[in-house]
Design an enzyme around this catalytic site. Structure first.
Site, PDB file in Angstrom:
ATOM      1  N   ARG A 111       0.850  -1.194   0.000  1.00 13.35           N
ATOM      2  CA  ARG A 111       0.000   0.000   0.000  1.00 13.35           C
ATOM      3  C   ARG A 111       0.880   1.236   0.000  1.00 13.35           C
ATOM      4  NH1 ARG A 111      -1.766   0.867   4.349  1.00 13.35           N
ATOM      5  NH2 ARG A 111      -1.305  -0.930   5.644  1.00 13.35           N
ATOM      6  N   TYR A 260      -1.700  -3.512  -6.770  1.00 14.33           N
ATOM      7  CA  TYR A 260      -1.462  -4.351  -5.589  1.00 14.33           C
ATOM      8  C   TYR A 260      -2.462  -4.157  -4.453  1.00 14.33           C
ATOM      9  CZ  TYR A 260       1.213  -7.413  -2.668  1.00 14.33           C
ATOM     10  OH  TYR A 260       1.605  -8.498  -1.921  1.00 14.33           O
ATOM     11  N   LYS A 269      -9.615  -1.821   1.916  1.00 16.62           N
ATOM     12  CA  LYS A 269      -9.285  -0.670   2.759  1.00 16.62           C
ATOM     13  C   LYS A 269     -10.057   0.578   2.311  1.00 16.62           C
ATOM     14  CE  LYS A 269      -6.221  -3.240   4.804  1.00 16.62           C
ATOM     15  NZ  LYS A 269      -6.453  -3.758   6.147  1.00 16.62           N
ATOM     16  N   HIS A 289     -10.828  -1.755  11.655  1.00 13.43           N
ATOM     17  CA  HIS A 289      -9.767  -2.648  11.183  1.00 13.43           C
ATOM     18  C   HIS A 289      -9.604  -3.741  12.241  1.00 13.43           C
ATOM     19  CE1 HIS A 289      -5.285  -2.912   9.753  1.00 13.43           C
ATOM     20  NE2 HIS A 289      -6.049  -3.755   9.105  1.00 13.43           N
ATOM     21  N   SER A 311      -1.204  -3.778  11.084  1.00 12.23           N
ATOM     22  CA  SER A 311      -0.822  -4.798  10.105  1.00 12.23           C
ATOM     23  C   SER A 311       0.373  -5.592  10.611  1.00 12.23           C
ATOM     24  CB  SER A 311      -0.413  -4.138   8.792  1.00 12.23           C
ATOM     25  OG  SER A 311      -1.391  -3.235   8.414  1.00 12.23           O
ATOM     26  N   CYS A 313       0.709  -7.942  12.850  1.00 11.68           N
ATOM     27  CA  CYS A 313       0.839  -8.231  14.288  1.00 11.68           C
ATOM     28  C   CYS A 313       0.221  -9.576  14.616  1.00 11.68           C
ATOM     29  CB  CYS A 313       0.116  -7.179  15.118  1.00 11.68           C
ATOM     30  SG  CYS A 313       1.102  -5.736  15.456  1.00 11.68           S
ATOM     31  N   ASP A 336      -9.770  -9.303   9.228  1.00 14.95           N
ATOM     32  CA  ASP A 336      -9.222  -7.971   8.955  1.00 14.95           C
ATOM     33  C   ASP A 336     -10.178  -6.814   9.256  1.00 14.95           C
ATOM     34  OD1 ASP A 336      -6.965  -6.469   8.124  1.00 14.95           O
ATOM     35  OD2 ASP A 336      -7.880  -6.107   6.177  1.00 14.95           O
ATOM     36  N   ARG A 430       1.492 -12.296  -0.305  1.00 14.79           N
ATOM     37  CA  ARG A 430       0.153 -12.571   0.208  1.00 14.79           C
ATOM     38  C   ARG A 430      -0.459 -13.841  -0.348  1.00 14.79           C
ATOM     39  NH1 ARG A 430      -2.128  -8.419   3.695  1.00 14.79           N
ATOM     40  NH2 ARG A 430      -0.548  -6.800   3.676  1.00 14.79           N
TER      41      ARG A 430
HETATM   42  C1  OXD Z   1      -3.118  -4.232   6.029  1.00 12.95           C
HETATM   43  C2  OXD Z   1      -3.673  -5.341   5.268  1.00 12.95           C
HETATM   44  O1  OXD Z   1      -2.174  -3.602   5.580  1.00 12.95           O
HETATM   45  O2  OXD Z   1      -4.590  -5.987   5.772  1.00 12.95           O
HETATM   46  O3  OXD Z   1      -3.630  -3.965   7.107  1.00 12.95           O
HETATM   47  O4  OXD Z   1      -3.230  -5.554   4.137  1.00 12.95           O
HETATM   48 MN    MN Z   2      -5.409  -5.051   7.498  1.00 10.14          MN
END
Ligand code: OXD
Ligand code: MN
Length: 648
Positions: A111, A260, A269, A289, A311, A313, A336, A430
């Site tokens: 991102r 991406y 998001k 989130h 993200s 974690c 998520d 991913r």
């Molecule tokens: C993030 C994702 O960056 O879920 O939080 O991709």
């Molecule tokens: Mn996320």
């Protein structure tokens, strides 16, 4: 084309030209839909008028060679995957069932937060008074600048490509908590991924047939002004001019230049969090989130927990946890995003608006997340992981699962050897996999009414000072705890290295409006839920000792913390006051059966100097980033924490 931009573009010379070309193109075969797809509602002409207008105006500007209305069918998906193979974007992975590996351009791997904007007439609607137009809590752009950014990039950007029209629902179609979007994209990779991540079908168009509104999502991988020397075949992008724009007032998203993840799968998001948070504020709910998990106790009592972690974690690991404590069962609703709304009885209910997992691959293994490993080896699109000579995938964390004698090709397509010092998979590589394949998916994960939430966890990677778990003293204190969240930075965005960053509510890159107003909205929730509000906790699985070793085993053992949380929800007297919140009373955290007894003294210690510094850092952050938009309730909570720490 979103109405605003359509107006400005059709006023321009190139917009007029594009519009007339499109009008001509409509009667020519080049605009015809592929025969199998041109029937019934799938044809552009048969689209609901408001969708048709969006498609026609966008096509007039972006000038694709063809338009394909997606129906989300397996046959359509098969054809799109074949196309990805022909284009050199993806290759099949014969070791598994219907799995594919895509490799992106190395300049398009995460991102791009610095190029992501919320566009509102007043800056203050998007970012707090304390921050700058481009600050830590989001980037603002005026609608005029947005129009200029769009008109500099979009005209002709889809030439030579097909525009895919993707009607999608976030959340089960028909759920009072669901929202509909239509994404137009020139990336077949995005079309395939959206089918996994959202509900794509002609039924979504039927739901729009009576004229309802939908979120307009326009995406192009872009067309650089000059061909890029380092461009990768099969992954067009325009990294220099990438931009992701959100217009909450009219529910529009325009994303240009990146193919991406969160930059291009616009339901995730962009819709579910940035625009979602704005819709949630307007309509009195929460778009967060957060993962959602169901947990059944040995006594057979089932509860649901939502948890916000920045993200990388271990959110997906927790969402699919295999609990180590006998008799406990965890089931996954989502990994998520949570959309949460009060029902008529005043209970907060959540849905997972997504339909798939877009999980970080490195670190996922049979020991860290066995349930993810049982999910991802069919119908999955992997991106930027390494490939193995036996037709499979590999990433950091799978070393002990790699069969003998198998050669590895890294995410860049180069031969890779262990010990080479280079990662085989990109750290943000991913898997994009259907949630229904998860062996522990909750039986009601698609229930239109959502699941009742009893506890909310906030957390982060805090190597120092922050205890394993504590309970907030009240809802308002819990909101403060969420606002004060900090964590080591992530590989999911463009940040480098490990720094402790403020990441309030794990939403820092995802706020769709002024964070100060967001806090006020969270505080106001208590008025709706009254005594039925979920309890709020803070957890930290990542505290280290002076040698840098983790003090807590994590993973399946985290259910010991959930056990304590649930017993608190039941009202058990197992908590003890402290300066930061309620800590487990001695003996109340279950440690039976652990291979090594953790050093609870260190895990729960509250070093005064650490907390004095922490409270000052939080205060400075609020002052600099939120300024006068900080709600009075939150300044009072900060002051109360400062006092409690002074008295320690
Ligand atoms: C993030 C994702 O960056 O879920 O939080 O991709
Ligand atoms: Mn996320």
């Amino acid at each position: 084309m979103p109405p605003e931009f359509a107006r400005s573009l059709s006023d321009s010379h190139c917009g007029r030209q594009a519009a007339s070309q499109f009008a001509k193109a409509r009667s020519q075969p080049s605009f015809c839909l592929p025969p199998r797809l041109s029937r019934g509602l799938s044809a552009v002409g048969a689209l609901p008028p408001q969708v048709r207008q969006f498609v026609e105006q966008s096509a007039a500007t972006c000038r694709p060679d063809k338009v394909h209305v997606c129906d989300g069918s397996a046959e359509e998906n098969r054809r799109l995957l074949e196309l990805l193979q022909q284009q050199g974007t993806a290759q099949p992975l014969p070791k598994y069932s219907n799995c594919w590996l895509a490799r992106t351009d190395p300049a398009d791997v995460a991102r791009v937060e610095g190029r992501t904007f919320v566009c509102t007439p007043r800056m203050r609607d998007a970012v707090p008074a304390g921050g700058a137009a481009s600050g830590q809590l989001g980037n603002w752009m005026s609608p005029e600048d947005m129009r200029a950014a769009v008109s500099q990039r979009l005209p002709g950007c889809m030439a030579g490509r097909t525009m895919y029209v993707i009607p999608f629902s976030m959340g089960p179609l028909g759920s009072p908590l669901a929202k509909i979007g239509v994404e137009l994209t020139d990336s077949p990779y995005v079309a395939c991924s959206m089918r996994v991540m959202t509900h794509v079908s002609a039924a979504v168009l039927e739901a729009l047939a009576s004229g309802e509104q939908f979120v307009r999502c326009l995406h192009s991988v872009g067309r650089p002004a000059q061909p890029r020397a380092s461009a990768r075949r099969g992954w067009p992008c325009d990294p220099e001019r990438t931009i992701i724009l959100h217009k909450p007032d009219s529910n529009e998203i325009v994303s240009y230049g990146s193919g991406y993840g969160g930059n291009s799968l616009l339901g995730k998001k962009c819709l579910a969090l940035r625009l979602g948070s704005c819709m949630a504020r307007r309509e009195g709910w929460l778009a967060e989130h957060m993962l959602i998990l169901g947990i059944t106790t040995p006594a057979g009592r089932k509860r649901y927990v939502a948890a916000a972690f920045p993200s990388a974690c271990g959110k997906t690991n927790l969402a699919m946890m295999q609990p180590s404590l006998p008799g406990y069962k965890v089931e996954c609703v989502g990994d998520d995003i949570a959309w949460m709304r009060f029902d008529e009885q005043g209970r907060l209910r959540a849905i997972n608006p997504e339909r798939g997992f877009f999980g970080v691959a490195p670190g996922t293994s049979s020991s860290t997340n066995p349930n993810a490993m049982r999910t991802i080896f069919s119908n999955t699109l992997f991106t930027n992981v390494a490939a193995t000579s036996d037709g499979g995938v590999f990433w950091e964390g799978l070393e002990s699962e790699l069969p003998e004698g198998v050669a590895v090709t890294d995410w860049l397509g180069q031969p890779w050897e262990r010990g080479s010092g280079r990662p085989a998979a990109h750290p943000n590589s991913r898997f994009c996999t259907p949630a229904e394949q998860c062996p522990i998916i909750d039986p009601v994960w698609q229930a239109p009414e959502g699941v009742p939430i009893d506890a909310i966890l906030f957390g982060g990677r805090r190597p120092e000072g922050v205890p394993l778990v504590y309970e907030a003293l009240s809802w308002r204190h819990g909101v403060f705890v969420g606002a004060a969240m900090r964590s080591e930075a992530t590989a999911a965005a463009e940040h480098k290295g490990k720094v402790i960053m403020h990441d309030p509510f794990a939403m820092r890159p995802f706020f769709g409006y002024n964070f100060g107003q967001y806090l006020a909205h969270w505080c106001s929730m208590e008025r709706r839920g009254g005594s039925k509000m979920p309890k709020i906790f803070h957890v930290n699985w990542f505290r280290k000792d002076s040698q840098g070793r983790f003090l807590w085993p994590g993973y399946g053992e985290n259910c010991r913390v959930l056990d304590w949380v649930l017993r608190r929800v039941e009202g058990e007297d197992i908590a003890l006051g402290s300066a930061v919140g309620l800590l487990p009373k001695p003996g109340s955290l279950r440690l039976d059966g652990l291979r090594e007894t953790p050093d609870l003294q260190q895990l729960f210690s509250l070093p005064k100097s650490f907390w004095a510094q922490e409270v000052e850092d939080i205060g400075r952050y609020f002052e600099q980033q939120v300024g006068e938009d900080l709600p009075g309730e939150i300044s009072e909570e900060l002051q109360a924490l400062r006092q409690r720490i002074a008295q320690m």
